[in-house]
Design a protein around this motif. Structure first.
Motif, PDB file in Angstrom:
ATOM      1  N   SER A  15     -44.115   7.699  41.843  1.00 49.02           N
ATOM      2  CA  SER A  15     -45.138   8.680  42.181  1.00 49.02           C
ATOM      3  C   SER A  15     -44.930   9.925  41.330  1.00 49.02           C
ATOM      4  O   SER A  15     -43.869  10.545  41.373  1.00 49.02           O
ATOM      5  CB  SER A  15     -45.056   9.047  43.667  1.00 49.02           C
ATOM      6  N   THR A  16     -45.950  10.300  40.546  1.00 46.61           N
ATOM      7  CA  THR A  16     -45.800  11.440  39.628  1.00 46.61           C
ATOM      8  C   THR A  16     -46.281  12.753  40.234  1.00 46.61           C
ATOM      9  O   THR A  16     -45.996  13.817  39.667  1.00 46.61           O
ATOM     10  CB  THR A  16     -46.595  11.202  38.342  1.00 46.61           C
ATOM     11  N   ARG A  17     -47.029  12.665  41.329  1.00 44.02           N
ATOM     12  CA  ARG A  17     -47.625  13.879  41.922  1.00 44.02           C
ATOM     13  C   ARG A  17     -48.389  14.690  40.864  1.00 44.02           C
ATOM     14  O   ARG A  17     -48.419  15.923  40.896  1.00 44.02           O
ATOM     15  CB  ARG A  17     -46.558  14.744  42.590  1.00 44.02           C
ATOM     16  N   ILE A 191     -34.728   5.286  34.238  1.00 44.24           N
ATOM     17  CA  ILE A 191     -36.067   5.760  34.581  1.00 44.24           C
ATOM     18  C   ILE A 191     -36.005   7.181  35.145  1.00 44.24           C
ATOM     19  O   ILE A 191     -36.813   8.049  34.788  1.00 44.24           O
ATOM     20  CB  ILE A 191     -36.741   4.801  35.582  1.00 44.24           C
ATOM     21  N   GLU A 192     -35.024   7.427  36.019  1.00 40.10           N
ATOM     22  CA  GLU A 192     -34.900   8.766  36.605  1.00 40.10           C
ATOM     23  C   GLU A 192     -34.596   9.805  35.535  1.00 40.10           C
ATOM     24  O   GLU A 192     -35.158  10.909  35.550  1.00 40.10           O
ATOM     25  CB  GLU A 192     -33.808   8.775  37.675  1.00 40.10           C
ATOM     26  N   TYR A 202     -38.690  18.293  39.729  1.00 37.92           N
ATOM     27  CA  TYR A 202     -39.530  17.551  40.657  1.00 37.92           C
ATOM     28  C   TYR A 202     -38.809  16.289  41.105  1.00 37.92           C
ATOM     29  O   TYR A 202     -38.087  15.663  40.326  1.00 37.92           O
ATOM     30  CB  TYR A 202     -40.877  17.198  40.022  1.00 37.92           C
ATOM     31  N   PRO A 203     -38.987  15.903  42.363  1.00 41.34           N
ATOM     32  CA  PRO A 203     -38.223  14.764  42.889  1.00 41.34           C
ATOM     33  C   PRO A 203     -38.557  13.458  42.183  1.00 41.34           C
ATOM     34  O   PRO A 203     -39.676  13.258  41.706  1.00 41.34           O
ATOM     35  CB  PRO A 203     -38.623  14.713  44.375  1.00 41.34           C
ATOM     36  N   PHE A 204     -37.568  12.604  42.130  1.00 43.48           N
ATOM     37  CA  PHE A 204     -37.743  11.243  41.602  1.00 43.48           C
ATOM     38  C   PHE A 204     -38.103  10.361  42.784  1.00 43.48           C
ATOM     39  O   PHE A 204     -37.248   9.978  43.583  1.00 43.48           O
ATOM     40  CB  PHE A 204     -36.457  10.786  40.924  1.00 43.48           C
ATOM     41  N   ASP A 205     -39.371  10.028  42.915  1.00 49.17           N
ATOM     42  CA  ASP A 205     -39.892   9.293  44.058  1.00 49.17           C
ATOM     43  C   ASP A 205     -40.303   7.896  43.592  1.00 49.17           C
ATOM     44  O   ASP A 205     -41.435   7.689  43.173  1.00 49.17           O
ATOM     45  CB  ASP A 205     -41.070  10.049  44.664  1.00 49.17           C
ATOM     46  N   ALA A 206     -39.366   6.965  43.627  1.00 50.05           N
ATOM     47  CA  ALA A 206     -39.628   5.606  43.118  1.00 50.05           C
ATOM     48  C   ALA A 206     -39.215   4.576  44.148  1.00 50.05           C
ATOM     49  O   ALA A 206     -38.182   4.706  44.812  1.00 50.05           O
ATOM     50  CB  ALA A 206     -38.884   5.375  41.821  1.00 50.05           C
TER      51      ALA A 206
END
Length: 211
Positions: A15-17, A191-192, A202-206
């Motif tokens: 999720s890139t927001r 990836i992170e 920004y958070p890494f939301d994967a």
């Protein structure tokens, strides 16, 4: 998964927001960097998270709605997606061509919006020759069919598959990456690191699509 009509296994959803902006410039650079890792096979984007619900999608109408009429004209829900969407999720193309980078130029130039429709749309619209058909309403530039794809469940498995149009998009709300099974922790770390270089702070939301 044959029930889904797509293959969610080993697909990472990031999720890139919208932190990559509303053009494809930063995303294309990030995609190129991600694909330098041999354990990342494909990279694409999609507007809504999958599975989604119809209230998160817009509609394309085969004919322009007429005020006052009780019956709603035939329509397809449109899903914005990036290049390599079909390949990343193993969705078969059954007729015509896939989306390609030049489609974005057609949209930006106001020429047309190339779309892929699913088999359900072809059946419900009664289109014996769907390639080249246009939706009269309500997208600018007008949406024109360039290909037909196999049905897949873009909603919950509990829901019937509705007519759908996949359209090229330069937005990257969600990035999808098909990865190999070996050294998953190392791949996720890579990836992170790439994500943090583009969106520091920004958070890494994967997650994995099949979780």
């Amino acid at each position: 998964d044959t029930r889904l009509g797509l293959n969610p296994e080993q697909v990472v959803v990031l999720s890139t927001r919208n932190q990559l902006g509303y053009s494809d410039t930063q995303y294309n650079v990030l995609k190129e960097e991600l694909l330098q890792n041999p354990r990342i096979e494909n990279v694409t984007t999609v507007g809504p998270s999958l599975p989604t619900t119809l209230d998160h999608l817009g509609q394309l109408f085969v004919a322009r709605p007429v005020p006052g009429e009780d019956s709603e004209p035939l329509s397809a829900y449109h899903v914005p997606a990036g290049m390599d969407f079909l390949e990343t999720l193993d969705i078969p193309l059954v007729m015509g061509r896939d989306l390609r980078p030049g489609d974005l130029d057609l949209i930006r130039g106001g020429t047309e919006t190339p779309v892929l429709i699913n088999e359900t749309a072809v059946r419900q619209f009664g289109w014996d020759e769907p390639i080249g058909k246009e939706f009269e309403c309500c997208f600018s530039p007008p949406a024109r069919v360039v290909g037909v794809i196999a049905d897949f469940h873009y909603q919950s498995l509990k829901e019937e598959i509705a007519p759908m149009a996949l359209m090229a998009s330069w937005q990257s709300r969600f990035i999808l990456m098909r990865v190999h099974t070996e050294d998953l922790p190392g791949t996720m770390d890579f990836i992170e690191q790439r994500w943090q270089a583009f969106a520091p702070g920004y958070p890494f939301d994967a997650t994995f699509m099949d979780d």
